[in-house]
Design a protein around this motif. Structure first.
Motif, short mmCIF file in Angstrom:
data_model
loop_
_atom_site.label_atom_id
_atom_site.label_comp_id
_atom_site.label_asym_id
_atom_site.label_seq_id
_atom_site.Cartn_x
_atom_site.Cartn_y
_atom_site.Cartn_z
N THR A 144 0.81 -1.22 0.00
CA THR A 144 0.00 0.00 0.00
C THR A 144 0.84 1.27 0.00
OG1 THR A 144 -0.15 -0.18 2.41
CG2 THR A 144 -1.95 -1.13 1.12
N ASN A 145 1.99 1.22 0.65
CA ASN A 145 2.85 2.41 0.70
C ASN A 145 4.02 2.33 -0.27
OD1 ASN A 145 1.27 3.49 2.78
ND2 ASN A 145 2.45 2.41 4.35
N GLY A 146 3.98 1.37 -1.21
CA GLY A 146 5.07 1.20 -2.15
C GLY A 146 6.28 0.54 -1.50
N LEU A 147 7.38 0.51 -2.23
CA LEU A 147 8.60 -0.12 -1.72
C LEU A 147 9.57 0.87 -1.11
CD1 LEU A 147 9.45 -2.68 -4.58
CD2 LEU A 147 8.27 -3.13 -2.42
N ALA A 148 9.57 2.13 -1.60
CA ALA A 148 10.54 3.12 -1.13
C ALA A 148 10.45 3.33 0.37
CB ALA A 148 10.33 4.45 -1.86
N GLY A 149 11.59 3.21 1.02
CA GLY A 149 11.63 3.38 2.47
C GLY A 149 11.35 2.11 3.24
N GLY A 150 10.90 1.06 2.54
CA GLY A 150 10.61 -0.21 3.21
C GLY A 150 11.87 -1.06 3.37
N ARG A 151 11.76 -2.10 4.16
CA ARG A 151 12.89 -2.96 4.47
C ARG A 151 12.70 -4.34 3.84
NH1 ARG A 151 14.71 -6.37 8.87
NH2 ARG A 151 16.92 -6.01 9.35
N ILE A 152 13.67 -4.77 3.05
CA ILE A 152 13.64 -6.11 2.46
C ILE A 152 14.71 -6.96 3.14
CG2 ILE A 152 14.03 -7.44 0.35
CD1 ILE A 152 12.94 -5.13 -1.25
N GLU A 153 14.33 -8.14 3.58
CA GLU A 153 15.24 -9.00 4.34
C GLU A 153 15.19 -10.42 3.80
OE1 GLU A 153 15.90 -10.64 8.93
OE2 GLU A 153 14.13 -9.46 8.40
N ILE A 154 16.33 -11.10 3.86
CA ILE A 154 16.39 -12.53 3.55
C ILE A 154 16.66 -13.24 4.87
CG2 ILE A 154 17.45 -14.33 2.16
CD1 ILE A 154 15.98 -12.18 0.54
N ALA A 155 15.62 -13.77 5.46
CA ALA A 155 15.75 -14.43 6.76
C ALA A 155 16.52 -15.73 6.61
CB ALA A 155 14.36 -14.70 7.34
N GLY A 156 17.45 -15.97 7.51
CA GLY A 156 18.25 -17.19 7.50
C GLY A 156 19.50 -17.10 6.66
N LEU A 157 19.71 -16.00 5.95
CA LEU A 157 20.88 -15.87 5.08
C LEU A 157 22.17 -15.85 5.88
CD1 LEU A 157 21.70 -15.53 2.09
CD2 LEU A 157 21.58 -13.04 2.43
N GLU A 158 22.10 -15.39 7.12
CA GLU A 158 23.31 -15.31 7.95
C GLU A 158 23.87 -16.69 8.29
OE1 GLU A 158 19.77 -15.68 10.65
OE2 GLU A 158 20.28 -14.48 8.87
N ARG A 159 23.11 -17.75 8.07
CA ARG A 159 23.57 -19.11 8.37
C ARG A 159 24.05 -19.83 7.11
NH1 ARG A 159 18.75 -18.65 11.32
NH2 ARG A 159 17.63 -19.86 9.75
N THR A 160 24.24 -19.11 6.02
CA THR A 160 24.63 -19.74 4.76
C THR A 160 25.96 -19.19 4.27
OG1 THR A 160 23.62 -18.09 3.28
CG2 THR A 160 22.17 -19.80 4.18
N ARG A 161 26.44 -19.75 3.15
CA ARG A 161 27.66 -19.28 2.50
C ARG A 161 27.35 -18.62 1.16
NH1 ARG A 161 30.77 -22.56 0.49
NH2 ARG A 161 29.52 -24.46 0.51
N THR A 162 26.09 -18.37 0.90
CA THR A 162 25.71 -17.82 -0.40
C THR A 162 25.28 -16.37 -0.26
OG1 THR A 162 24.40 -18.26 -2.39
CG2 THR A 162 23.28 -18.46 -0.28
N ASP A 163 24.87 -15.77 -1.36
CA ASP A 163 24.35 -14.41 -1.33
C ASP A 163 23.08 -14.35 -2.18
OD1 ASP A 163 25.47 -14.70 -3.80
OD2 ASP A 163 27.10 -13.31 -3.48
N VAL A 164 22.39 -13.25 -2.09
CA VAL A 164 21.12 -13.08 -2.80
C VAL A 164 21.14 -11.73 -3.51
CG1 VAL A 164 18.63 -12.79 -2.57
CG2 VAL A 164 19.80 -14.53 -1.22
N LEU A 165 20.81 -11.76 -4.80
CA LEU A 165 20.69 -10.52 -5.55
C LEU A 165 19.21 -10.11 -5.55
CD1 LEU A 165 22.07 -8.39 -7.37
CD2 LEU A 165 21.28 -9.73 -9.31
N VAL A 166 18.95 -8.89 -5.11
CA VAL A 166 17.59 -8.36 -5.08
C VAL A 166 17.46 -7.33 -6.20
CG1 VAL A 166 15.82 -7.18 -3.72
CG2 VAL A 166 17.47 -8.70 -2.59
N ARG A 167 16.53 -7.55 -7.10
CA ARG A 167 16.21 -6.58 -8.16
C ARG A 167 14.80 -6.09 -7.92
NH1 ARG A 167 16.10 -9.18 -13.51
NH2 ARG A 167 16.17 -7.07 -14.37
N TYR A 168 14.61 -4.78 -7.98
CA TYR A 168 13.28 -4.25 -7.70
C TYR A 168 13.02 -3.01 -8.55
CZ TYR A 168 15.97 -1.07 -4.72
OH TYR A 168 16.89 -0.16 -4.25
N GLU A 169 11.74 -2.76 -8.79
CA GLU A 169 11.30 -1.58 -9.55
C GLU A 169 10.41 -0.73 -8.66
OE1 GLU A 169 11.05 -3.51 -14.07
OE2 GLU A 169 9.22 -3.14 -12.90
#
Length: 331
Positions: free
Chosen positions: A87-112
């Motif tokens: 409802t408020n769009g994405l700007a200013g919001g927080r995107i998180e990948i839960a559990g990523l701190e327990r891995t050896r990989t990374d995540v690319l986030v693409r957004y419009e």
């Protein structure tokens, strides 16, 4: 000393195929494509770990409502797609990948934020969340794709094994320099061509040919210098260039899986390629440094050079042959 080294090589050779694949972990991928002012089509791609999705989850801004469906395995990773209402769009919001701190990989986030204006952000185990910025940044694209390039080459065991075999095969530093340069130029050419759609080949045969290129170098290493292929001996840069074209198609396959920002494709492609080269140079530098240190600390190891070379060649060739069979079986 000789028996100990050979024993260690045998253990590594027999255990690596069951412990690692050529690409240890592919990066995760989260894409949010804008549909209108408050709706986004979400694509969430999770790496495969022993036949199951990696235990990580995408969390969108608090203003978003969504119900992710169960992921579907596409042969390499687990993918799901849904529509999120924010409802408020994405700007200013927080995107998180839960559990990523327990891995050896990374995540690319693409957004419009609006249709057609793509931004990117790379999340790692050290940084599992970020606040969506209202402005696209060149530096953010550069850092994200350079980091992805470095990560891909350093986790791509088959590419590193090829470079390692090249270092063992070419003893003259001048020829080694030109061979590595030719390999770099070649895989840069096919990386660009395949990523931009000018060249298209299915991934399984390409991956099998990459493994076969390592088998070729390993076979050459088992032979005495006078019995090796004359072309590989006199003009190693030609061999490196030819195989580099194949390896570039492998890099392009990984980049297609990750995706490119629509408005900044040349910049992202350039940054990814720079990252691959930086990772490759880092690997070569570490190997050369280790070689110098070992020769200085254990001068007697020079007398074992023949045995070490033969043991290394069989270890490399056995692992590469395993990959050839595994990849052909997956056609």
């Amino acid at each position: 000393m000789r028996r100990l080294l050979l024993a260690l090589l045998m253990v590594v050779t027999t255990s690596l195929p069951t412990l690692v694949s050529a690409h240890a972990l592919d990066p995760g991928y989260l894409n949010l494509a804008s549909l209108d002012q408050d709706r986004w089509r979400v694509t969430w791609r999770v790496p495969d770990v022993s036949g199951r999705p990696m235990p990580i989850a995408a969390r969108l801004p608090a203003s978003c409502s969504y119900e992710p469906p169960p992921p579907i395995f596409d042969g390499r990773a687990w993918t799901s797609a849904w529509v999120a209402h924010c409802t408020n769009g994405l700007a200013g919001g927080r995107i998180e990948i839960a559990g990523l701190e327990r891995t050896r990989t990374d995540v690319l986030v693409r957004y419009e934020l609006t249709p057609g204006k793509t931004q990117t952000h790379r999340l790692t185990a050290a940084e599992t969340a970020f606040t969506v910025s209202g402005e696209a940044g060149v530096l953010e694209i550069l850092s994200s794709y350079i980091g992805l390039g470095v990560t891909h080459i350093l986790e791509g065991i088959d590419h590193l094994l090829f470079v390692f075999a090249l270092l063992l095969l070419i003893r003259d530093r001048r020829r080694l320099f030109w061979a590595v340069t030719a390999f770099t130029l070649a895989h840069s050419i096919t990386l660009v061509a395949a990523t931009l759609g000018w060249l298209s080949l299915p991934s399984p045969p390409v991956e099998a040919l990459i493994a076969l290129s390592i088998v070729f170098l390993a076979y050459e290493l088992t032979l005495p210098p006078e019995a090796r292929d004359p072309l590989a001996q006199r003009f190693p840069w030609i061999v490196a260039f030819a195989f580099g074209l194949i390896h570039g198609l492998g890099f392009a396959g990984a980049l297609r899986d990750i995706g490119l920002p629509e408005g900044d494709i040349p910049l992202a492609l350039f940054a990814f390629n720079i990252g691959v080269e930086l990772g490759q140079l880092l690997f070569i530098g570490v190997l050369l440094g280790i070689g110098v240190a070992v020769r200085r600390l254990y001068p007697a190891i020079r007398r074992q050079a023949t045995w070490l070379m033969r043991g290394s060649s069989y270890a490399i060739g056995s692992l590469a042959a395993f990959w050839v069979i595994e990849r052909i079986a997956s056609f």
